[in-house]
Design a protein around this motif. Structure first.
Motif, PDB file in Angstrom:
ATOM      1  N   PRO A  88       0.822  -1.214   0.000  1.00  0.00           N
ATOM      2  CA  PRO A  88       0.000   0.000   0.000  1.00  0.00           C
ATOM      3  C   PRO A  88       0.851   1.257   0.000  1.00  0.00           C
ATOM      4  O   PRO A  88       1.982   1.266   0.506  1.00  0.00           O
ATOM      5  N   LEU A  89       0.308   2.320  -0.584  1.00  0.00           N
ATOM      6  CA  LEU A  89       0.947   3.625  -0.540  1.00  0.00           C
ATOM      7  C   LEU A  89       0.419   4.343   0.700  1.00  0.00           C
ATOM      8  O   LEU A  89      -0.778   4.612   0.805  1.00  0.00           O
ATOM      9  N   VAL A  90       1.300   4.634   1.632  1.00  0.00           N
ATOM     10  CA  VAL A  90       0.919   5.128   2.953  1.00  0.00           C
ATOM     11  C   VAL A  90       1.450   6.540   3.172  1.00  0.00           C
ATOM     12  O   VAL A  90       2.592   6.839   2.811  1.00  0.00           O
ATOM     13  N   TRP A  91       0.614   7.395   3.763  1.00  0.00           N
ATOM     14  CA  TRP A  91       1.054   8.718   4.171  1.00  0.00           C
ATOM     15  C   TRP A  91       1.094   8.773   5.688  1.00  0.00           C
ATOM     16  O   TRP A  91       0.141   8.385   6.359  1.00  0.00           O
ATOM     17  N   VAL A  92       2.195   9.269   6.263  1.00  0.00           N
ATOM     18  CA  VAL A  92       2.346   9.337   7.708  1.00  0.00           C
ATOM     19  C   VAL A  92       2.805  10.733   8.122  1.00  0.00           C
ATOM     20  O   VAL A  92       3.892  11.178   7.757  1.00  0.00           O
ATOM     21  N   ASN A  93       1.944  11.422   8.864  1.00  0.00           N
ATOM     22  CA  ASN A  93       2.316  12.643   9.577  1.00  0.00           C
ATOM     23  C   ASN A  93       2.127  12.303  11.053  1.00  0.00           C
ATOM     24  O   ASN A  93       1.066  12.533  11.620  1.00  0.00           O
ATOM     25  N   PRO A  94       3.154  11.730  11.683  1.00  0.00           N
ATOM     26  CA  PRO A  94       2.987  11.183  13.029  1.00  0.00           C
ATOM     27  C   PRO A  94       2.905  12.268  14.090  1.00  0.00           C
ATOM     28  O   PRO A  94       3.283  13.422  13.843  1.00  0.00           O
TER      29      PRO A  94
END
Length: 221
Positions: A88-94
């Protein structure tokens, strides 16, 4: 093990806003990604949305699936294999507080399982989590020019109040296709900044192959 650090030319500078000290605090970690950055990365990927946003608080990121806190724990739930997609293409702004190190470890772990991950994190290169899970585990890093203007939660863009991070930020990309994307980024950067690659000599060879493939495609075109 030999380390290789490869740098590329810098790009144009983005617009920046005012600095907000709240972003220093672990209690004030809920800041939304500016839509122009999200749209730039999706355009770079040729996608309309990400497959997963595992640590969101609001639906400001175009994603097929979201783990919204506090209802869902993005650290405990799987990222790879979601939606029958094993890459999967994942976006993370933790969260930028005391959970950041755990999310960095989670990113490296899920990338090993096949996830392709874009993440925006503070450019704190002296930290242990960066050296264990960030700089040497990500395919490449983009040190972003100027400070990123985050959006305050609870408002609709483009009218949402903004807060400029009081620290420099960096983009990390994890994925098996990192070399091909690094080469494309050098010639068609999605965001202003300096691209860096840190890794072993074997990874330098991967990058060299990606350059050969890029120039071969360009010559045919």
């Amino acid at each position: 093990m030999t380390k290789v650090l490869i740098g590329f030319r810098q790009q144009k500078e983005p617009h920046v806003g005012k600095i907000n000290d709240g972003l220093y605090s672990s209690e004030s970690h809920d800041w939304l990604t500016p839509p122009e950055l999200v749209n730039a990365l999706l355009a770079f990927e040729g996608r309309a949305e990400f497959d997963l946003d595992p640590c969101c608080s609001e639906r400001n990121i175009p994603a097929d699936m979201r783990y919204a806190h506090p209802e869902h724990n993005g650290l405990a739930l799987p990222w790879s294999g979601v939606l029958t997609n094993y890459s999967p293409l994942v976006w993370v702004n933790p969260p930028y507080g005391n959970l950041l190190a755990k999310f960095m470890a989670k990113m490296a772990e899920e990338a090993e399982k096949g996830a392709r991950i874009w993440a925006i994190v503070p450019a704190r290169t002296e930290t242990r989590y960066q050296h264990e899970h960030g700089l040497v585990k990500a395919g490449f890093t983009v040190f972003m020019k100027k400070r990123i203007c985050f959006l305050r939660p609870g408002f609709d863009a483009p009218t949402a109040p903004t807060a400029n991070a009081p620290f420099p930020t960096m983009l990390l990309y994890y994925g098996d296709d990192w070399a091909e994307k690094a080469v494309r980024w050098e010639f068609e950067p999605a965001w202003p900044g300096s691209l860096m690659i840190c890794g072993t000599e074997g990874r330098a060879l991967e990058l060299a192959q990606a350059y050969d493939d890029f120039y071969r495609i360009e010559s045919v075109a």
